[in-house]
Write a protein that holds these residues in place. Structure first.
Motif, PDB file in Angstrom:
ATOM      1  N   THR A 341       2.852  -5.759  13.378  1.00 43.42           N
ATOM      2  CA  THR A 341       2.004  -4.760  12.699  1.00 43.42           C
ATOM      3  C   THR A 341       2.538  -4.489  11.294  1.00 43.42           C
ATOM      4  N   SER A 342       3.863  -4.377  11.185  1.00 40.65           N
ATOM      5  CA  SER A 342       4.481  -4.113   9.875  1.00 40.65           C
ATOM      6  C   SER A 342       4.230  -5.253   8.899  1.00 40.65           C
ATOM      7  N   SER A 343       4.277  -6.497   9.405  1.00 41.19           N
ATOM      8  CA  SER A 343       4.009  -7.655   8.534  1.00 41.19           C
ATOM      9  C   SER A 343       2.585  -7.601   7.992  1.00 41.19           C
ATOM     10  N   CYS A 344       1.629  -7.324   8.880  1.00 38.88           N
ATOM     11  CA  CYS A 344       0.218  -7.218   8.451  1.00 38.88           C
ATOM     12  C   CYS A 344       0.050  -6.090   7.438  1.00 38.88           C
ATOM     13  N   PHE A 345       0.723  -4.955   7.725  1.00 40.29           N
ATOM     14  CA  PHE A 345       0.641  -3.775   6.859  1.00 40.29           C
ATOM     15  C   PHE A 345       1.192  -4.094   5.469  1.00 40.29           C
ATOM     16  N   ASN A 346       2.328  -4.787   5.438  1.00 42.53           N
ATOM     17  CA  ASN A 346       2.949  -5.120   4.147  1.00 42.53           C
ATOM     18  C   ASN A 346       2.130  -6.135   3.359  1.00 42.53           C
ATOM     19  N   VAL A 347       1.544  -7.108   4.053  1.00 38.52           N
ATOM     20  CA  VAL A 347       0.693  -8.085   3.354  1.00 38.52           C
ATOM     21  C   VAL A 347      -0.511  -7.379   2.739  1.00 38.52           C
ATOM     22  N   ALA A 348      -1.135  -6.469   3.523  1.00 36.97           N
ATOM     23  CA  ALA A 348      -2.296  -5.723   3.007  1.00 36.97           C
ATOM     24  C   ALA A 348      -1.898  -4.862   1.813  1.00 36.97           C
ATOM     25  N   ASN A 349      -0.716  -4.240   1.904  1.00 35.75           N
ATOM     26  CA  ASN A 349      -0.230  -3.397   0.805  1.00 35.75           C
ATOM     27  C   ASN A 349       0.038  -4.210  -0.448  1.00 35.75           C
ATOM     28  N   LEU A 350       0.635  -5.387  -0.277  1.00 33.06           N
ATOM     29  CA  LEU A 350       0.921  -6.253  -1.429  1.00 33.06           C
ATOM     30  C   LEU A 350      -0.370  -6.792  -2.043  1.00 33.06           C
ATOM     31  N   ALA A 351      -1.357  -7.080  -1.185  1.00 29.17           N
ATOM     32  CA  ALA A 351      -2.665  -7.527  -1.697  1.00 29.17           C
ATOM     33  C   ALA A 351      -3.317  -6.416  -2.514  1.00 29.17           C
ATOM     34  N   LEU A 352      -3.155  -5.171  -2.050  1.00 27.59           N
ATOM     35  CA  LEU A 352      -3.687  -4.009  -2.783  1.00 27.59           C
ATOM     36  C   LEU A 352      -2.999  -3.859  -4.136  1.00 27.59           C
ATOM     37  N   CYS A 353      -1.690  -4.102  -4.162  1.00 28.84           N
ATOM     38  CA  CYS A 353      -0.927  -3.979  -5.416  1.00 28.84           C
ATOM     39  C   CYS A 353      -1.233  -5.107  -6.398  1.00 28.84           C
TER      40      CYS A 353
END
Length: 577
Positions: A341-353
């Motif tokens: 879940t954390s990996s998915c969350f971080n990828v989504a966050n980095l895509a947002l950034c």
């Protein structure tokens, strides 16, 4: 099992519709092909009611994205809402929501757009109040009443378009450039789009709509409700580029982007941070659209839908595991306990950034480079770049609070990655969040465009992101110092953290006074003078006349004698004169 079967059927059918729509959209974009369908619903003498559908690459690709996200959200809900006995009703509401969005996407007609538009508003109200408590009801009313303003603007635009003989705005887009009346219609449509996409001063409903279940938030805040306004304005983009409205919208959307970015840095509710992030990205889409780059706005609309839906799904999985707790200060160390879940969350966050080569990078980087290239004033330029820095800042702050360190939760709580159905739906969006940007950039911009800028402007986007990330980390890391400073400047912190007092203005201010005014009007006019001289007066006179008529028809001797005397007097007077 009978409740879960509707989830499975919906998931499979939406998935296949999405793939089919995407393939047709690719064929349309390659061959530059548009289909305009007119379906005659009723024909009566010289009057016929016609339903029109517009199928082009834009509507088909957007439709495929909405359907794909919807099918994954429904699949996700199968586990997330598994304890809900009425999951059947929930899935039906989501399907109604998606159907309304489909109607809005493929309609070139303002009347059929209104059907989809109002469908979105009404079903969103039902979904926001799904968990039935006072907070949800208040949030639902704020959402519904804010969106009603836009509905009224759309109704006025429909009434004004009666002058032209047709509601198919596609035929009049060229006329909108010069004609004052069409500019007025465009202004009303812009007002409607501003309410639906929660631009200033209608921003307060968007974080309030977080009262809805998380799967609904993933759907609403990525590809349906909030993007309806942006999509409508993309269709009306000619009006923005040829009148004063473009400049006005650029200012409003730039301020919305800035306000939401600041607010998210003061927020501690996980879902509200992501909601304010959506508001910031909507401001970015609207601002680039107001400058005339409608394809770029559409591109960012699609890429944003992918990673924002993933972000909400990850937030839902985290909240589920944290015993329905949403405060990021009580999280921590999630990367150790929930690695997938954390990996998915971080990828989504980095895509947002806008991390290079993820979905958000292709659209965001291109938007900021085009802004650097455009003829835009220093204030707008500042809003664009500073808001991008704020986006990275609150994203890194969120990651710092939730993923790093040790768990701050008050009780012993088992955190794990065992929600396989939720994880499968998140994995689907993870792949799209990584590959979606490059795939779409090849489709929408098939011939490569080179943006030539000076060295410092070319690197400015990257530098702003790095500085924003560092600020987010430092502010979180030395949070005690930051809190003391925030408490020293309590008034300014309160102002910035509460979306510039917008929720208070729109609830205590505008809505309460308008409701009080409505009560006075009803009391003074509807139940006052107009009632006395209107309905009540008519009723009293009818009662008196009917009583007189009834008395005359009673075979009474005194009535006959009275009428005989009256007749004699009348006859005598007639003979005298």
């Amino acid at each position: 099992m009978k409740y879960l079967s509707i989830c499975t059927i919906s998931f499979i059918s939406l998935f296949f519709f999405s793939i089919f729509s995407f393939l047709i959209g690719v064929i349309f974009i390659m061959s530059d092909f548009v289909i305009f369908i007119e379906w005659e619903v009723v024909s009566l003498n010289s009057m016929n009611i016609v339903m029109t559908l517009l199928l082009d690459w834009m509507s088909l690709i957007f439709m495929s994205f909405v359907l794909m996200i919807s099918c994954l959200v429904i699949f996700y809900s199968k586990e997330y809402m598994s304890s809900d006995y009425k999951i059947n009703r929930f899935i039906m509401l989501v399907l109604m929501f998606v159907t309304s969005m489909m109607l809005l996407i493929i309609s070139p007609n303002l009347v059929s757009i209104l059907l989809g538009w109002d469908g979105l508003g009404l079903v969103s109200y039902c979904l926001v109040i799904y968990f039935q408590n006072v907070k949800s009801y208040n949030a639902g009313m704020l959402t519904a009443l804010s969106n009603r303003i836009g509905d009224v603007a759309l109704l006025l635009a429909i009434a004004w378009m009666l002058n032209y003989g047709s509601w198919n705005y596609v035929f009049y887009l060229e006329a909108m450039k010069s004609n004052f009346e069409m500019v007025l219609i465009g202004g009303l449509v812009m007002l409607a789009a501003m309410t639906k996409s929660a631009q200033i001063p209608f921003s307060s409903w968007l974080p309030a709509a977080m009262a809805a279940p998380t799967p609904v938030s993933a759907l609403v805040h990525s590809s349906t409700l909030v993007t309806a306004g942006v999509y409508l304005l993309i269709r009306f983009n000619i009006v923005l580029s040829s009148s004063w409205m473009g400049g006005f919208l650029l200012l409003v959307s730039g301020l919305t982007m800035f306000m939401a970015g600041l607010g998210a840095n003061y927020e501690f509710d996980l879902k509200k941070i992501i909601a304010l992030s959506t508001l910031s990205q909507l401001g970015l889409m609207m601002s680039i659209l107001s400058m005339g780059y409608y394809k770029l706005a559409f591109f960012h609309l699609l890429t944003h839908a992918l990673f924002k839906a993933l972000l909400f799904m990850c937030a839902g999985a985290i909240i589920h595991n944290m015993n329905n707790n949403q405060d990021i200060r009580l999280m921590g160390g999630l990367s150790l306990m929930m690695p997938l879940t954390s990996s998915c969350f971080n990828v989504a966050n980095l895509a947002l950034c806008g991390m290079p080569f993820l979905a958000g990078f292709y659209s965001k980087d291109l938007i900021l480079e085009v802004v650097s290239l455009s003829y835009v004033n220093i204030f707008s330029f500042f809003l664009y770049f500073f808001s991008t820095g704020l986006t990275v800042c609150y994203s890194f702050r969120l990651v710092y609070y939730s993923m790093t360190g040790s768990s701050n939760f008050s009780s012993m709580n088992m955190l794990n990655d065992e929600g396989w159905i939720m994880l499968k739906s998140m994995m689907g969006l993870l792949i799209l969040s990584i590959l979606g940007g490059s795939m779409l950039s090849w489709l929408i911009f098939p011939s490569p465009m080179m943006v030539v800028l000076p060295y410092y402007l070319k690197l400015l986007t990257l530098m702003v992101c790095i500085i924003g990330g560092l600020m987010g980390y430092l502010v979180s890391h030395i949070s005690l110092f930051f809190f003391n400073k925030a408490l020293n400047n309590y008034n300014s912190s309160y102002f910035l953290g509460s979306m510039w007092f917008m929720p208070y203005i729109s609830t205590y201010g505008v809505m309460s006074y308008s409701l009080i005014l409505g009560k006075m009007v009803v009391k003074s006019f509807d139940l006052g003078w107009s009632e006395y001289f209107g309905g009540q007066q008519l009723y009293n006179s009818l009662v008196k006349n009917s009583q007189l008529n009834q008395m005359l028809q009673n075979n009474n001797l005194s009535v006959y004698l009275l009428s005989f005397v009256l007749w004699v007097i009348v006859l005598f007077l007639f003979m005298v004169y």
